[in-house]
Design an enzyme around this catalytic site. Structure first.
Site, PDB file in Angstrom:
ATOM      1  N   ASP A 103      82.306  38.799  10.003  1.00 48.12           N
ATOM      2  CA  ASP A 103      82.324  37.794   8.925  1.00 48.12           C
ATOM      3  C   ASP A 103      82.554  36.364   9.411  1.00 48.12           C
ATOM      4  O   ASP A 103      82.599  35.434   8.609  1.00 48.12           O
ATOM      5  CB  ASP A 103      83.413  38.177   7.882  1.00 48.12           C
ATOM      6  CG  ASP A 103      84.798  38.348   8.521  1.00 48.12           C
ATOM      7  OD1 ASP A 103      85.550  39.231   8.074  1.00 48.12           O
ATOM      8  OD2 ASP A 103      85.133  37.604   9.482  1.00 48.12           O
ATOM      9  N   HIS A 118      81.543  43.831  17.263  1.00 46.90           N
ATOM     10  CA  HIS A 118      80.525  44.494  16.435  1.00 46.90           C
ATOM     11  C   HIS A 118      79.458  43.529  15.964  1.00 46.90           C
ATOM     12  O   HIS A 118      78.762  43.794  14.986  1.00 46.90           O
ATOM     13  CB  HIS A 118      81.198  45.195  15.240  1.00 46.90           C
ATOM     14  CG  HIS A 118      82.082  46.321  15.667  1.00 46.90           C
ATOM     15  ND1 HIS A 118      82.961  46.948  14.841  1.00 46.90           N
ATOM     16  CD2 HIS A 118      82.247  46.913  16.885  1.00 46.90           C
ATOM     17  CE1 HIS A 118      83.619  47.898  15.502  1.00 46.90           C
ATOM     18  NE2 HIS A 118      83.215  47.878  16.752  1.00 46.90           N
ATOM     19  N   CYS A 129      59.430  41.510  17.326  1.00 49.09           N
ATOM     20  CA  CYS A 129      59.136  40.438  18.306  1.00 49.09           C
ATOM     21  C   CYS A 129      60.393  39.744  18.797  1.00 49.09           C
ATOM     22  O   CYS A 129      60.329  38.788  19.561  1.00 49.09           O
ATOM     23  CB  CYS A 129      58.174  39.428  17.671  1.00 49.09           C
ATOM     24  SG  CYS A 129      58.953  38.434  16.399  1.00 49.09           S
ATOM     25  N   CYS A 150      60.343  38.369   9.187  1.00 45.18           N
ATOM     26  CA  CYS A 150      60.009  37.532  10.352  1.00 45.18           C
ATOM     27  C   CYS A 150      58.637  36.885  10.130  1.00 45.18           C
ATOM     28  O   CYS A 150      57.852  37.359   9.294  1.00 45.18           O
ATOM     29  CB  CYS A 150      59.973  38.427  11.585  1.00 45.18           C
ATOM     30  SG  CYS A 150      59.460  37.605  13.090  1.00 45.18           S
TER      31      CYS A 150
HETATM   32  N1  APR Z   1      96.801  43.258   5.926  1.00 47.43           N
HETATM   33  C1  APR Z   1      96.874  44.083   7.007  1.00 47.43           C
HETATM   34  N2  APR Z   1      96.194  45.259   7.107  1.00 47.43           N
HETATM   35  C2  APR Z   1      95.425  45.591   6.053  1.00 47.43           C
HETATM   36  C3  APR Z   1      95.301  44.789   4.886  1.00 47.43           C
HETATM   37  C4  APR Z   1      96.030  43.576   4.851  1.00 47.43           C
HETATM   38  N3  APR Z   1      95.985  42.749   3.787  1.00 47.43           N
HETATM   39  N4  APR Z   1      94.439  45.417   4.024  1.00 47.43           N
HETATM   40  C5  APR Z   1      94.043  46.546   4.643  1.00 47.43           C
HETATM   41  N5  APR Z   1      94.637  46.656   5.846  1.00 47.43           N
HETATM   42  C6  APR Z   1      94.452  47.703   6.859  1.00 47.43           C
HETATM   43  C7  APR Z   1      94.244  49.101   6.330  1.00 47.43           C
HETATM   44  O1  APR Z   1      95.502  49.773   6.205  1.00 47.43           O
HETATM   45  C8  APR Z   1      93.394  49.731   7.444  1.00 47.43           C
HETATM   46  O2  APR Z   1      94.228  50.275   8.469  1.00 47.43           O
HETATM   47  O3  APR Z   1      93.258  47.372   7.539  1.00 47.43           O
HETATM   48  C9  APR Z   1      92.621  48.546   8.018  1.00 47.43           C
HETATM   49  C10 APR Z   1      91.168  48.518   7.597  1.00 47.43           C
HETATM   50  O4  APR Z   1      90.544  49.625   8.215  1.00 47.43           O
HETATM   51  P1  APR Z   1      88.938  49.734   8.192  1.00 47.43           P
HETATM   52  O5  APR Z   1      88.448  49.416   6.838  1.00 47.43           O
HETATM   53  O6  APR Z   1      88.614  51.059   8.812  1.00 47.43           O
HETATM   54  O7  APR Z   1      88.441  48.548   9.125  1.00 47.43           O
HETATM   55  P2  APR Z   1      88.295  48.534  10.703  1.00 47.43           P
HETATM   56  O8  APR Z   1      89.446  49.220  11.347  1.00 47.43           O
HETATM   57  O9  APR Z   1      88.046  47.118  11.083  1.00 47.43           O
HETATM   58  O10 APR Z   1      86.952  49.388  10.944  1.00 47.43           O
HETATM   59  C11 APR Z   1      86.455  49.405  12.251  1.00 47.43           C
HETATM   60  O11 APR Z   1      84.494  50.607  11.494  1.00 47.43           O
HETATM   61  O12 APR Z   1      82.989  50.862   9.801  1.00 47.43           O
HETATM   62  C12 APR Z   1      83.146  50.356  11.079  1.00 47.43           C
HETATM   63  O13 APR Z   1      82.012  48.584  12.106  1.00 47.43           O
HETATM   64  C13 APR Z   1      82.931  48.864  11.093  1.00 47.43           C
HETATM   65  O14 APR Z   1      84.158  47.163  12.304  1.00 47.43           O
HETATM   66  C14 APR Z   1      84.293  48.301  11.455  1.00 47.43           C
HETATM   67  C15 APR Z   1      84.948  49.460  12.193  1.00 47.43           C
HETATM   68 ZN    ZN Z   2      58.839  39.380  14.386  1.00 49.35          ZN
END
Ligand code: APR
Ligand code: ZN
Length: 256
Positions: A103, A118, A129, A150
């Site tokens: 993001d 990621h 291309c 594209c």
């Molecule tokens: N503050 C701190 N932690 C938080 C908050 C907050 N406000 N809100 C949620 N969390 C925690 C949740 O408890 C959880 O452990 O953030 C974590 C989010 O976990 P995921 O949604 O699994 O995200 P992430 O760990 O970044 O996922 C890793 O998985 O789907 C793929 O490519 C995608 O980059 C992603 C990867």
């Molecule tokens: Zn192209």
């Protein structure tokens, strides 16, 4: 929590090389849904069907239903005081932010040493291309539910890593080097279930680092790898740490 804030501030002051690993929990307070847990994206979308390289190849328009939602969500998102705290820590010596997030919020806040494990949603490329584009060039198409194409006619895709795909090797190598070279790793807002990101804190610990984890709930790291677990929200905890370290960073800051 204040005992822990004091402890982690001491650790940051006493350690030279601080690396931070962030996950989706870091962006939740900027209005971006996490992937797992409450309001997780994978509850609404089947990850294998929408975000796997094979399913993308079979039906890119279906994957764009997910990409569109993600792009619209991040497009107007603003970083919060937790991101700003990491910018301040970078000014004071934090070496790298390794993020799983696509993001761009760390960069938007002003962090310059960011490793995007990621990839990112801010650039698109053509699978045929290989032309590269900025997502902003196609924000109308995205908003009108049309797939960006594209010049050669092929549907474009985001520079974000899909399941079943290799991560950018150079970024992985630099992240591993940062993890092995740090004295202190702060792990913020990740469920620590996706590799290779989840093994970076393990590697940091193995090479002598102290691991601090900030999360709302425990993760597979918490019992065996984490030295100090701070239960709390990323924005508030990081803001409190920065205020402890740099004294009244936010309250006295004249809002620009
Ligand atoms: N503050 C701190 N932690 C938080 C908050 C907050 N406000 N809100 C949620 N969390 C925690 C949740 O408890 C959880 O452990 O953030 C974590 C989010 O976990 P995921 O949604 O699994 O995200 P992430 O760990 O970044 O996922 C890793 O998985 O789907 C793929 O490519 C995608 O980059 C992603 C990867
Ligand atoms: Zn192209």
């Amino acid at each position: 929590m204040s005992k822990h804030i004091k402890e982690v501030s001491r650790l940051i002051r006493e350690n030279e090389r601080l690396v931070v690993l962030t996950g989706a929990g870091m962006s939740v307070e900027s209005g971006i849904a996490p992937f797992r847990g409450e309001n997780g994206l994978w509850q609404e979308f089947d990850a294998q069907k929408y975000a796997h390289i094979e399913s993308y190849r079979q039906d890119p328009e279906r994957s764009w239903e997910l990409f569109r939602l993600q792009i619209e969500e991040i497009y107007d998102a603003e970083p919060h005081q937790g991101h700003e705290a990491l910018v301040k820590m970078e000014e004071e010596g934090l070496t790298e932010v390794i993020t799983q997030n696509i993001d761009g919020l760390h960069q938007k806040a002003g962090s310059s040493q960011v490793l995007e494990l990621h990839g990112t949603l801010f650039t698109l490329f053509c699978p045929d291309c290989e032309r590269e584009y900025n997502t902003s060039e196609f924000i109308e198409e995205v908003r009108e539910n049309r797939c960006p194409r594209c010049e050669c006619g092929t549907i474009l895709r985001p520079d974000a890593v899909l399941f079943g795909e290799q991560l950018p090797q150079d970024t992985v190598n630099r992240s591993l080097k940062a993890a092995e070279g740090c004295d202190l790793m702060m792990v913020v807002g990740t469920s620590a279930v996706v590799q290779p990101a989840a093994s970076l804190p393990v590697q940091a610990k193995r090479t002598g680092a102290t691991v601090v984890e900030i999360n709302l709930e425990s993760t597979p790291l918490t019992s065996d790898v984490t030295d100090l677990f701070i239960k709390g929200k990323a924005r508030e905890v990081l803001k409190n740490i920065a205020e402890k370290l740099y004294h009244q960073l936010f309250s006295s800051q004249i809002s620009s």
